[in-house]
Design a protein around this motif. Structure first.
Motif, PDB file in Angstrom:
ATOM      1  N   ARG A 111       0.842  -1.186   0.000  1.00 32.86           N
ATOM      2  CA  ARG A 111       0.000   0.000   0.000  1.00 32.86           C
ATOM      3  C   ARG A 111       0.882   1.242   0.000  1.00 32.86           C
ATOM      4  O   ARG A 111       1.832   1.352   0.746  1.00 32.86           O
ATOM      5  CB  ARG A 111      -0.929   0.004   1.228  1.00 32.86           C
ATOM      6  N   PRO A 130      -0.094   3.148  -9.256  1.00 32.24           N
ATOM      7  CA  PRO A 130      -0.846   2.589  -8.124  1.00 32.24           C
ATOM      8  C   PRO A 130      -1.405   3.626  -7.155  1.00 32.24           C
ATOM      9  O   PRO A 130      -2.121   3.269  -6.233  1.00 32.24           O
ATOM     10  CB  PRO A 130       0.183   1.699  -7.433  1.00 32.24           C
ATOM     11  N   THR A 139     -12.658  -7.099  -7.541  1.00 33.86           N
ATOM     12  CA  THR A 139     -12.211  -5.818  -7.012  1.00 33.86           C
ATOM     13  C   THR A 139     -13.139  -5.373  -5.887  1.00 33.86           C
ATOM     14  O   THR A 139     -14.317  -5.733  -5.866  1.00 33.86           O
ATOM     15  CB  THR A 139     -12.190  -4.722  -8.096  1.00 33.86           C
ATOM     16  N   SER A 140     -12.599  -4.567  -4.981  1.00 36.20           N
ATOM     17  CA  SER A 140     -13.402  -4.097  -3.849  1.00 36.20           C
ATOM     18  C   SER A 140     -14.368  -2.989  -4.232  1.00 36.20           C
ATOM     19  O   SER A 140     -15.154  -2.543  -3.393  1.00 36.20           O
ATOM     20  CB  SER A 140     -12.486  -3.632  -2.706  1.00 36.20           C
ATOM     21  N   SER A 151      -8.374   2.285  -0.413  1.00 38.85           N
ATOM     22  CA  SER A 151      -7.647   1.332  -1.243  1.00 38.85           C
ATOM     23  C   SER A 151      -8.610   0.450  -2.012  1.00 38.85           C
ATOM     24  O   SER A 151      -9.680   0.096  -1.513  1.00 38.85           O
ATOM     25  CB  SER A 151      -6.725   0.455  -0.383  1.00 38.85           C
ATOM     26  N   ASP A 211      -8.660  -3.176  -3.616  1.00 36.95           N
ATOM     27  CA  ASP A 211      -7.967  -4.458  -3.660  1.00 36.95           C
ATOM     28  C   ASP A 211      -8.370  -5.227  -4.915  1.00 36.95           C
ATOM     29  O   ASP A 211      -9.556  -5.336  -5.236  1.00 36.95           O
ATOM     30  CB  ASP A 211      -8.303  -5.283  -2.412  1.00 36.95           C
ATOM     31  N   THR A 221      -7.865  -8.948  -6.940  1.00 36.32           N
ATOM     32  CA  THR A 221      -7.429 -10.338  -6.880  1.00 36.32           C
ATOM     33  C   THR A 221      -8.045 -11.098  -8.055  1.00 36.32           C
ATOM     34  O   THR A 221      -9.003 -10.630  -8.671  1.00 36.32           O
ATOM     35  CB  THR A 221      -7.856 -11.036  -5.568  1.00 36.32           C
ATOM     36  N   SER A 246      -2.684 -10.558  -7.305  1.00 41.79           N
ATOM     37  CA  SER A 246      -3.222  -9.567  -6.376  1.00 41.79           C
ATOM     38  C   SER A 246      -2.482  -8.250  -6.557  1.00 41.79           C
ATOM     39  O   SER A 246      -1.308  -8.231  -6.941  1.00 41.79           O
ATOM     40  CB  SER A 246      -3.110 -10.050  -4.927  1.00 41.79           C
ATOM     41  N   THR A 275      -2.997  -3.631  -5.467  1.00 41.64           N
ATOM     42  CA  THR A 275      -3.767  -2.597  -4.774  1.00 41.64           C
ATOM     43  C   THR A 275      -3.619  -1.269  -5.496  1.00 41.64           C
ATOM     44  O   THR A 275      -2.517  -0.923  -5.949  1.00 41.64           O
ATOM     45  CB  THR A 275      -3.289  -2.432  -3.318  1.00 41.64           C
ATOM     46  N   ARG A 335      -4.322   2.741  -4.667  1.00 44.70           N
ATOM     47  CA  ARG A 335      -4.588   3.669  -3.572  1.00 44.70           C
ATOM     48  C   ARG A 335      -5.120   4.982  -4.146  1.00 44.70           C
ATOM     49  O   ARG A 335      -4.498   5.566  -5.040  1.00 44.70           O
ATOM     50  CB  ARG A 335      -3.301   3.924  -2.795  1.00 44.70           C
TER      51      ARG A 335
END
Length: 202
Positions: free
Chosen positions: A3, A41, A73-74, A144, A146, A148, A176, A178, A180
């Motif tokens: 991160r 990122p 994805t989140s 963030s 995430d 995967t 995976s 991330t 930000r």
């Protein structure tokens, strides 16, 4: 991917980012693995980055044959655009994936090999999917995203002179990463508010 510190954004050309990319490539070379490469990122509100997924395999095999995976994805598919398969992994029977509440479902990528003198690209790792993520304009606080993968198939061609493929799903390391997203700096916010006030006075 580690991160990023919200106060020290990095760029894709820094030595740290280059070293991280090389480490990901090395991991893919060592065994079957998906890597997720994020060009930038750390994003400010409204900024975009390109995300590319790569498929790697053990060097004892010849080339990637095909895979089926989902990008989870989140934020689901919100903010994503321009999804596409990357040649030559866009052969017959492929599918860019279906945008969903969890990301992109059922991405199917494969390449031809061993038919009529056609040989598959033996690049290791090999890019197979790419899309653009754009951060929201209104970002009250840092967050963030995430990323995967969740794969259902992962096949390789075992020999240059044969069209035979074998599954490597059991040994697969899922990808995976991330992203930000951080708020705009206070100075930018002050300038934006000043511009709005100036327009109102006219």
């Amino acid at each position: 991917m580690p991160r990023a510190d919200a106060t020290t954004p990095t760029t894709p050309t820094t030595p740290t980012t280059i070293a991280a990319a090389l480490a990901l490539a090395g991991a893919a070379l060592a065994q079957p693995a998906i890597t997720i490469e994020v060009d930038n990122p750390v994003l400010r509100p409204g900024e975009s980055t390109v995300v590319t997924m790569w498929a790697g395999f053990d060097p004892s095999d010849y080339a990637m044959a095909g895979l089926e995976t989902s990008l989870v994805t989140s934020v689901g598919s919100e903010g994503w655009s321009e999804a596409q398969l990357v040649a030559p992994m866009d052969g017959s029977g492929t599918w860019v994936g279906e945008p969903s509440a969890t990301g992109y479902d059922q991405i199917i990528a494969r390449q031809l090999h061993g038919l009529a003198g056609i040989y598959g690209d033996d690049s290791n790792p090999i890019a197979f999917w790419r899309a653009t993520y754009t951060a929201p304009v209104d970002v009250p606080s840092a967050f963030s995203i995430d990323l995967t993968t969740a794969s259902a198939d992962y096949d390789v061609y075992i020999d240059r002179e044969s069209a035979l493929s074998e599954s490597r799903l059991a040994e697969l390391v899922e990808g995976s990463a991330t992203i930000r997203v951080i708020p705009a700096p206070a100075s930018a916010l002050v300038l934006a508010l000043g511009a709005v006030a100036a327009r109102r006075r006219r």
